[in-house]
Design a protein around this motif. Structure first.
Motif, short mmCIF file in Angstrom:
data_model
loop_
_atom_site.label_atom_id
_atom_site.label_comp_id
_atom_site.label_asym_id
_atom_site.label_seq_id
_atom_site.Cartn_x
_atom_site.Cartn_y
_atom_site.Cartn_z
N GLU A 76 -23.94 -38.97 0.65
CA GLU A 76 -24.84 -38.12 -0.14
C GLU A 76 -24.95 -36.72 0.48
OE1 GLU A 76 -25.94 -41.20 1.03
OE2 GLU A 76 -25.49 -42.25 -0.83
N GLU A 77 -25.05 -36.68 1.82
CA GLU A 77 -25.15 -35.38 2.49
C GLU A 77 -23.86 -34.58 2.30
OE1 GLU A 77 -27.94 -35.28 6.31
OE2 GLU A 77 -26.41 -36.85 6.45
N ARG A 103 -25.81 -30.93 9.99
CA ARG A 103 -27.26 -30.82 9.79
C ARG A 103 -27.77 -30.23 11.10
NH1 ARG A 103 -31.21 -34.12 11.31
NH2 ARG A 103 -29.78 -35.83 11.70
N ASP A 141 -34.43 -31.04 5.44
CA ASP A 141 -33.28 -30.87 6.33
C ASP A 141 -32.63 -29.51 6.12
OD1 ASP A 141 -33.54 -33.42 7.45
OD2 ASP A 141 -32.27 -34.34 5.90
N SER A 165 -23.67 -39.44 6.07
CA SER A 165 -23.85 -40.10 4.77
C SER A 165 -23.04 -39.39 3.68
CB SER A 165 -25.32 -40.15 4.38
OG SER A 165 -25.75 -38.92 3.88
N ASP A 222 -31.33 -24.96 3.19
CA ASP A 222 -32.34 -25.99 3.40
C ASP A 222 -32.46 -26.84 2.14
OD1 ASP A 222 -33.05 -24.88 5.93
OD2 ASP A 222 -34.24 -23.37 4.90
N VAL A 223 -32.77 -28.11 2.33
CA VAL A 223 -33.00 -29.02 1.22
C VAL A 223 -34.50 -29.30 1.17
CG1 VAL A 223 -32.49 -31.28 0.25
CG2 VAL A 223 -30.71 -30.02 1.47
N ASP A 224 -35.15 -28.79 0.12
CA ASP A 224 -36.60 -28.91 0.01
C ASP A 224 -37.07 -30.37 -0.02
OD1 ASP A 224 -36.82 -26.17 0.03
OD2 ASP A 224 -36.82 -26.01 -2.15
N GLN A 225 -36.33 -31.25 -0.72
CA GLN A 225 -36.75 -32.64 -0.88
C GLN A 225 -36.83 -33.37 0.47
OE1 GLN A 225 -34.37 -31.07 -2.57
NE2 GLN A 225 -34.00 -31.95 -4.57
N THR A 226 -35.89 -33.07 1.38
CA THR A 226 -35.84 -33.79 2.66
C THR A 226 -36.35 -32.96 3.83
OG1 THR A 226 -33.58 -33.05 3.11
CG2 THR A 226 -33.83 -35.13 1.90
#
Length: 94
Positions: free
Chosen positions: A76-77, A56, A34, A74, A28-32
């Motif tokens: 970035e992902e 995702r 996702d 993306s 998991d990505v805390d900032q988003t």
């Protein structure tokens, strides 16, 4: 030492054919907020180079077996997933 059972999921392709995949990892990505999953096809031959697929995902319900997968589009992902894969690969070889 007990062998850990690898988690497996079935993912249909664009033609509706189902394929069995082994889950390498999820994170998991805390900032988003996702969540991502990386998988490899079970039907790969031992001597082939392993192709890793990443998506995702969102849980459709409380049942963890019911996931919606989304293509990663993306740059970035992709970079984030590749960095996580590299980190986990380094940990396994240490």
């Amino acid at each position: 030492m007990a062998l850990e059972e690898k988690e497996r999921i079935i993912i249909p392709d664009e033609h509706g054919e189902e394929h069995l995949f082994e889950v390498l990892f999820t994170f998991d990505v805390d900032q988003t907020g996702d969540s991502y999953i990386a998988v490899v096809p079970m039907e790969q031959k031992e001597d082939e180079e392993v192709e890793v697929f990443a998506f995702r995902y969102e849980e459709k319900s409380q049942d963890e077996d019911d996931l919606s997968l989304f293509q990663i589009e993306s740059e970035e992902e992709w970079e984030m997933v590749e960095e996580m894969l590299n980190t986990l690969t380094e940990e396994e070889t240490d």
